[in-house]
Scaffold this motif. Structure first.
Motif, PDB file in Angstrom:
ATOM      1  N   THR A   1      12.715 -51.248   4.706  1.00 55.07           N
ATOM      2  CA  THR A   1      11.717 -51.010   4.686  1.00 55.07           C
ATOM      3  C   THR A   1      11.577 -50.215   2.786  1.00 55.07           C
ATOM      4  N   ARG A   2      10.357 -50.469   2.182  1.00 59.02           N
ATOM      5  CA  ARG A   2      10.546 -50.222   0.718  1.00 59.02           C
ATOM      6  C   ARG A   2      11.860 -49.503  -0.302  1.00 59.02           C
ATOM      7  N   GLN A   3      12.202 -48.114   0.436  1.00 60.18           N
ATOM      8  CA  GLN A   3      12.739 -47.330   0.060  1.00 60.18           C
ATOM      9  C   GLN A   3      14.697 -48.599  -0.224  1.00 60.18           C
ATOM     10  N   ALA A   4      14.874 -49.435   0.441  1.00 62.03           N
ATOM     11  CA  ALA A   4      15.728 -49.681   1.121  1.00 62.03           C
ATOM     12  C   ALA A   4      15.882 -50.822   0.143  1.00 62.03           C
ATOM     13  N   ILE A   5      14.753 -51.600   0.128  1.00 62.76           N
ATOM     14  CA  ILE A   5      14.332 -52.673  -0.800  1.00 62.76           C
ATOM     15  C   ILE A   5      14.641 -52.578  -2.359  1.00 62.76           C
ATOM     16  N   SER A   6      14.365 -51.289  -2.626  1.00 64.05           N
ATOM     17  CA  SER A   6      13.931 -50.981  -3.877  1.00 64.05           C
ATOM     18  C   SER A   6      15.331 -50.411  -4.307  1.00 64.05           C
ATOM     19  N   GLN A   7      16.103 -49.781  -3.464  1.00 61.80           N
ATOM     20  CA  GLN A   7      17.679 -49.963  -3.670  1.00 61.80           C
ATOM     21  C   GLN A   7      18.697 -51.082  -4.027  1.00 61.80           C
ATOM     22  N   HIS A   8      17.786 -52.240  -3.008  1.00 61.61           N
ATOM     23  CA  HIS A   8      18.920 -53.217  -3.451  1.00 61.61           C
ATOM     24  C   HIS A   8      18.358 -53.843  -5.014  1.00 61.61           C
ATOM     25  N   LEU A   9      16.862 -54.026  -5.090  1.00 62.68           N
ATOM     26  CA  LEU A   9      16.474 -54.425  -6.531  1.00 62.68           C
ATOM     27  C   LEU A   9      17.301 -53.704  -7.332  1.00 62.68           C
ATOM     28  N   ALA A  10      17.570 -52.124  -7.436  1.00 61.27           N
ATOM     29  CA  ALA A  10      18.246 -51.605  -8.637  1.00 61.27           C
ATOM     30  C   ALA A  10      19.669 -52.117  -8.990  1.00 61.27           C
TER      31      ALA A  10
ATOM     32  N   LEU B   1      17.064 -62.093  -3.284  1.00 60.76           N
ATOM     33  CA  LEU B   1      16.729 -63.515  -4.565  1.00 60.76           C
ATOM     34  C   LEU B   1      16.343 -65.063  -4.429  1.00 60.76           C
ATOM     35  N   ASP B   2      16.708 -64.898  -2.916  1.00 63.31           N
ATOM     36  CA  ASP B   2      15.298 -66.320  -2.307  1.00 63.31           C
ATOM     37  C   ASP B   2      13.944 -65.907  -2.432  1.00 63.31           C
ATOM     38  N   VAL B   3      13.722 -64.948  -2.293  1.00 63.54           N
ATOM     39  CA  VAL B   3      12.541 -64.314  -1.892  1.00 63.54           C
ATOM     40  C   VAL B   3      11.605 -64.577  -4.056  1.00 63.54           C
ATOM     41  N   LEU B   4      12.930 -64.576  -4.045  1.00 62.76           N
ATOM     42  CA  LEU B   4      12.363 -64.563  -6.055  1.00 62.76           C
ATOM     43  C   LEU B   4      12.196 -65.605  -6.401  1.00 62.76           C
ATOM     44  N   THR B   5      13.060 -66.859  -6.077  1.00 61.92           N
ATOM     45  CA  THR B   5      12.740 -68.422  -6.258  1.00 61.92           C
ATOM     46  C   THR B   5      11.413 -68.336  -6.261  1.00 61.92           C
ATOM     47  N   ALA B   6      10.704 -67.794  -5.250  1.00 57.83           N
ATOM     48  CA  ALA B   6       9.163 -68.604  -4.867  1.00 57.83           C
ATOM     49  C   ALA B   6       8.507 -69.074  -5.644  1.00 57.83           C
ATOM     50  N   ARG B   7       9.078 -67.762  -7.094  1.00 56.16           N
ATOM     51  CA  ARG B   7       8.006 -67.343  -8.000  1.00 56.16           C
ATOM     52  C   ARG B   7       8.095 -65.804  -8.932  1.00 56.16           C
ATOM     53  N   ASP B   8       8.438 -66.105  -9.858  1.00 55.59           N
ATOM     54  CA  ASP B   8       8.371 -64.465 -11.184  1.00 55.59           C
ATOM     55  C   ASP B   8       7.649 -63.806 -11.264  1.00 55.59           C
ATOM     56  N   HIS B   9       7.657 -62.721 -11.345  1.00 59.46           N
ATOM     57  CA  HIS B   9       6.919 -61.582 -11.716  1.00 59.46           C
ATOM     58  C   HIS B   9       5.989 -61.082 -10.601  1.00 59.46           C
ATOM     59  N   GLN B  10       7.488 -60.517  -8.940  1.00 58.18           N
ATOM     60  CA  GLN B  10       6.806 -60.035  -7.540  1.00 58.18           C
ATOM     61  C   GLN B  10       6.567 -58.282  -7.951  1.00 58.18           C
ATOM     62  N   SER B  11       5.481 -57.786  -7.357  1.00 57.83           N
ATOM     63  CA  SER B  11       5.541 -57.012  -6.493  1.00 57.83           C
ATOM     64  C   SER B  11       6.885 -56.306  -6.140  1.00 57.83           C
ATOM     65  N   LEU B  12       6.989 -54.996  -5.770  1.00 55.97           N
ATOM     66  CA  LEU B  12       7.500 -54.702  -4.538  1.00 55.97           C
ATOM     67  C   LEU B  12       6.876 -55.118  -3.271  1.00 55.97           C
ATOM     68  N   PHE B  13       5.894 -55.098  -3.365  1.00 60.53           N
ATOM     69  CA  PHE B  13       4.606 -54.789  -1.962  1.00 60.53           C
ATOM     70  C   PHE B  13       4.980 -56.865  -1.995  1.00 60.53           C
ATOM     71  N   GLU B  14       4.763 -57.602  -2.604  1.00 62.58           N
ATOM     72  CA  GLU B  14       5.158 -58.732  -2.497  1.00 62.58           C
ATOM     73  C   GLU B  14       6.616 -59.332  -1.764  1.00 62.58           C
ATOM     74  N   ILE B  15       7.392 -58.606  -2.347  1.00 65.97           N
ATOM     75  CA  ILE B  15       9.049 -59.301  -2.114  1.00 65.97           C
ATOM     76  C   ILE B  15       9.173 -58.471  -0.257  1.00 65.97           C
ATOM     77  N   THR B  16       8.669 -57.495   0.239  1.00 63.49           N
ATOM     78  CA  THR B  16       8.578 -57.229   1.349  1.00 63.49           C
ATOM     79  C   THR B  16       7.884 -57.967   2.561  1.00 63.49           C
ATOM     80  N   THR B  17       7.046 -58.405   1.994  1.00 69.44           N
ATOM     81  CA  THR B  17       5.666 -58.827   2.388  1.00 69.44           C
ATOM     82  C   THR B  17       6.699 -60.495   2.667  1.00 69.44           C
ATOM     83  N   ARG B  18       7.093 -60.698   1.490  1.00 66.73           N
ATOM     84  CA  ARG B  18       7.955 -62.247   1.618  1.00 66.73           C
ATOM     85  C   ARG B  18       9.060 -62.002   2.775  1.00 66.73           C
TER      86      ARG B  18
END
Lengths: 89, 130
Positions: free
Chosen positions: A41-50, A14-31
């Motif tokens: 991992t990408r899978q873990a972030i994907s599950q958290h996003l769900a 959620l902190d990462v998503l305050t940087a800007r709207d419309h972020q891809s999974l790749f951008e969230i992972t990088t940030r």
């Protein structure tokens, strides 16, 4: 929503998503790695996003063929309504 | 000494790809050889530097589409290109109608952005600082 907020990793997302709207999974992972030093991992972030999306805290839509995620703080207002901020005496 | 000579990205349309990678991105056309069946050995390179080429490879193999769709859905770039001034390139490329999935973003030692190459891939642009 409280369960969604309980995990530190999800609060970091959620902190990462305050940087800007419309972020891809790749951008969230990088940030997460670059700004918060959190390596997931990408899978873990994907599950958290769900989970966050289920709680209404994150919305996602497709832009072209890429799925982009944005923060939605509206569910958090329920917290302020339940425990209103007191004016200092 | 082993060194990188050729890397490739799969493209859905080679003519459109050549236009994007040369006219829009500014790379140099190199080899263009008819391979039959409408396929070309098509490469581009860094302007004024013959050492490395990027192959714009036909995406006809059935494994390519699902692989690439999954990468693009999650915003994962197929390749990274270096730029000297990302803000200036961002402005120039937007002026040419290019779509950025991620605008220039500062990550400390590097500023990166992600652009849609119009032929099925996301390409990361990176400006190394200092």
């Amino acid at each position: 929503m409280y369960d969604a907020l309980a995990a530190p990793a999800r609060r970091a997302i959620l902190d990462v998503l305050t940087a800007r709207d419309h972020q891809s999974l790749f951008e969230i992972t990088t940030r997460l790695l670059g700004d918060h030093d959190i390596s997931l991992t990408r899978q873990a972030i994907s599950q958290h996003l769900a989970v966050l999306e289920e709680a209404g805290l994150v919305s996602s839509r497709r832009e072209g063929r890429t799925r982009l995620h944005s923060l939605d703080t509206r569910p958090l207002r329920a917290i302020a309504r339940r425990w209103p901020d007191k004016e200092p005496e | 000494m082993i060194r990188i000579h050729l890397a490739s990205v799969f493209v859905t349309d080679q003519t459109k790809a050549l236009d994007f990678y040369t006219r829009v991105l500014g790379l140099e056309p190199r080899q263009d050889i008819d391979m039959g069946d409408g396929n070309r050995w098509l490469t581009v390179g860094n302007p004024g530097d013959p050492s490395m080429e990027l192959l714009l490879e036909p995406a006809g193999h059935p494994a390519v589409a699902p692989f690439r769709e999954a990468l693009v859905e999650d915003g994962i770039p197929a390749a990274q290109l270096a730029v000297d001034d990302l803000e200036a390139e961002h402005e120039r490329l937007v002026g040419l109608g290019a779509t950025f999935v991620q605008p220039p973003t500062d990550f400390g030692p590097v500023v990166v952005a992600v652009i849609d190459d119009t032929v099925g891939n996301l390409i990361q642009l990176a400006q190394m600082k200092g």
